[in-house]
Design a protein around this motif. Structure first.
Motif, PDB file in Angstrom:
ATOM      1  N   VAL A 182      -1.556   9.338   5.377  1.00 43.39           N
ATOM      2  CA  VAL A 182      -0.617   7.998   5.010  1.00 43.39           C
ATOM      3  C   VAL A 182       0.313   7.886   5.957  1.00 43.39           C
ATOM      4  O   VAL A 182       0.278   6.986   6.473  1.00 43.39           O
ATOM      5  CB  VAL A 182       0.033   8.478   3.593  1.00 43.39           C
ATOM      6  CG1 VAL A 182       1.013   6.986   3.296  1.00 43.39           C
ATOM      7  CG2 VAL A 182      -0.947   8.468   2.223  1.00 43.39           C
ATOM      8  N   LYS A 234       6.593  13.524   2.873  1.00 45.18           N
ATOM      9  CA  LYS A 234       7.094  12.313   1.893  1.00 45.18           C
ATOM     10  C   LYS A 234       8.553  11.665   2.088  1.00 45.18           C
ATOM     11  O   LYS A 234       8.427  10.533   2.015  1.00 45.18           O
ATOM     12  CB  LYS A 234       7.363  13.245   0.609  1.00 45.18           C
ATOM     13  CG  LYS A 234       7.451  12.239  -0.479  1.00 45.18           C
ATOM     14  CD  LYS A 234       7.578  13.151  -1.898  1.00 45.18           C
ATOM     15  CE  LYS A 234       7.701  12.171  -3.012  1.00 45.18           C
ATOM     16  NZ  LYS A 234       9.167  11.809  -3.114  1.00 45.18           N
ATOM     17  N   SER A 290       2.296   6.693  -6.785  1.00 43.42           N
ATOM     18  CA  SER A 290       1.281   7.612  -7.392  1.00 43.42           C
ATOM     19  C   SER A 290       1.261   8.991  -6.563  1.00 43.42           C
ATOM     20  O   SER A 290       0.351   9.859  -6.978  1.00 43.42           O
ATOM     21  CB  SER A 290      -0.269   7.150  -7.110  1.00 43.42           C
ATOM     22  OG  SER A 290      -0.413   6.907  -5.734  1.00 43.42           O
ATOM     23  N   ASN A 329       0.820   9.833  -4.031  1.00 38.11           N
ATOM     24  CA  ASN A 329      -0.290  10.223  -3.090  1.00 38.11           C
ATOM     25  C   ASN A 329       0.195  10.138  -1.462  1.00 38.11           C
ATOM     26  O   ASN A 329      -0.321   9.079  -0.749  1.00 38.11           O
ATOM     27  CB  ASN A 329      -1.322   9.362  -3.422  1.00 38.11           C
ATOM     28  CG  ASN A 329      -2.398   9.600  -2.284  1.00 38.11           C
ATOM     29  OD1 ASN A 329      -2.722  10.469  -1.887  1.00 38.11           O
ATOM     30  ND2 ASN A 329      -3.328   8.305  -1.970  1.00 38.11           N
ATOM     31  N   VAL A 330       0.965  10.852  -1.232  1.00 37.73           N
ATOM     32  CA  VAL A 330       1.954  10.805   0.190  1.00 37.73           C
ATOM     33  C   VAL A 330       1.334  12.118   1.009  1.00 37.73           C
ATOM     34  O   VAL A 330       1.801  13.458   0.481  1.00 37.73           O
ATOM     35  CB  VAL A 330       3.273  10.571   0.002  1.00 37.73           C
ATOM     36  CG1 VAL A 330       3.982  10.705   1.382  1.00 37.73           C
ATOM     37  CG2 VAL A 330       3.438   9.277  -0.448  1.00 37.73           C
ATOM     38  N   LYS A 367       2.476   1.546  -3.245  1.00 37.08           N
ATOM     39  CA  LYS A 367       1.538   2.445  -4.422  1.00 37.08           C
ATOM     40  C   LYS A 367       1.244   3.844  -4.072  1.00 37.08           C
ATOM     41  O   LYS A 367       1.291   4.511  -5.072  1.00 37.08           O
ATOM     42  CB  LYS A 367       0.084   1.664  -4.068  1.00 37.08           C
ATOM     43  CG  LYS A 367      -0.658   1.446  -5.452  1.00 37.08           C
ATOM     44  CD  LYS A 367      -1.817   0.415  -4.985  1.00 37.08           C
ATOM     45  CE  LYS A 367      -3.085   0.951  -5.601  1.00 37.08           C
ATOM     46  NZ  LYS A 367      -4.242   0.319  -5.199  1.00 37.08           N
ATOM     47  N   ASN A 368       1.405   4.174  -2.787  1.00 35.19           N
ATOM     48  CA  ASN A 368       0.991   5.677  -2.671  1.00 35.19           C
ATOM     49  C   ASN A 368       2.104   6.523  -2.926  1.00 35.19           C
ATOM     50  O   ASN A 368       2.054   7.636  -3.547  1.00 35.19           O
ATOM     51  CB  ASN A 368       0.806   5.927  -1.140  1.00 35.19           C
ATOM     52  CG  ASN A 368      -0.649   5.596  -0.523  1.00 35.19           C
ATOM     53  OD1 ASN A 368      -1.594   5.525  -1.248  1.00 35.19           O
ATOM     54  ND2 ASN A 368      -0.726   4.943   0.530  1.00 35.19           N
ATOM     55  N   LYS A 374       0.795  -1.060  -0.016  1.00 36.50           N
ATOM     56  CA  LYS A 374      -0.041  -0.264  -0.100  1.00 36.50           C
ATOM     57  C   LYS A 374       0.800   1.166   0.080  1.00 36.50           C
ATOM     58  O   LYS A 374       0.648   2.287  -0.662  1.00 36.50           O
ATOM     59  CB  LYS A 374      -1.107   0.009   1.230  1.00 36.50           C
ATOM     60  CG  LYS A 374      -2.053   0.895   1.259  1.00 36.50           C
ATOM     61  CD  LYS A 374      -2.991   0.436   2.225  1.00 36.50           C
ATOM     62  CE  LYS A 374      -3.109   1.341   3.438  1.00 36.50           C
ATOM     63  NZ  LYS A 374      -4.013   1.267   4.521  1.00 36.50           N
TER      64      LYS A 374
END
Ligand SMILES: [Fe+2]
Length: 143
Positions: free
Chosen positions: A43, A110, A36, A38-39, A32-33, A29
């Motif tokens: 998260v 990040k 993409s 998406n951090v 993936k984040n 997971k």
């Protein structure tokens, strides 16, 4: 690398296998984040919460199991678990200090997510494929 549980990772103990599956799913997971982009703080918080509850539960259970089967390298294995807990404590301290100082930038978030994912991936996947296999082999011998 694919963070998927494989039968070759099995330690022949259902509960431990399912705990290892949950850890791998969490790493997948995270990956993936990161991929993409998406951090965010959510998260990071989610990961932190997962690890906090996961390791207490998993290490305690695994150590008890090794004790139960009379695994001779229990103390050595416990030390390795301890070194992970130390890393995780440091990670948490860093996160808390930054949050308290309100200096947690999206760049920091990040960076911290990448750091924990890298650690989990390199260290723990190696751990569960090598060290955990040692007690699995030992358990097979005594059955
Ligand atoms: Fe272990």
């Amino acid at each position: 690398m694919k963070y998927e549980w494989k039968p070759s990772m099995s330690v022949n103990e259902n509960k431990i296998d399912s705990q290892h599956k949950r850890l791998l799913a969490q790493i997948a997971k995270l990956e993936k984040n990161i991929a993409s982009r998406n951090v965010n703080m959510g998260v990071l918080r989610d990961t932190n919460h997962f690890l906090y509850t996961y390791f207490k539960e998993h290490f305690t259970y695994e150590e008890k199991y090794m004790g139960k089967i009379g695994f001779p390298k229990l103390e050595q294995h416990k030390k390795v678990h301890q070194s992970f807990i130390q890393f995780y404590d440091g990670f948490q301290r860093e996160l808390m200090e930054k949050a308290r100082a309100r200096s947690l930038t999206s760049f920091d978030v990040k960076e911290m997510v990448v750091k924990i994912k890298k650690y989990l991936a390199e260290w723990l996947v190696d751990h569960l494929m090598k060290m955990d296999q040692e007690y699995a082999r030992f358990a097979k011998r005594i059955k």
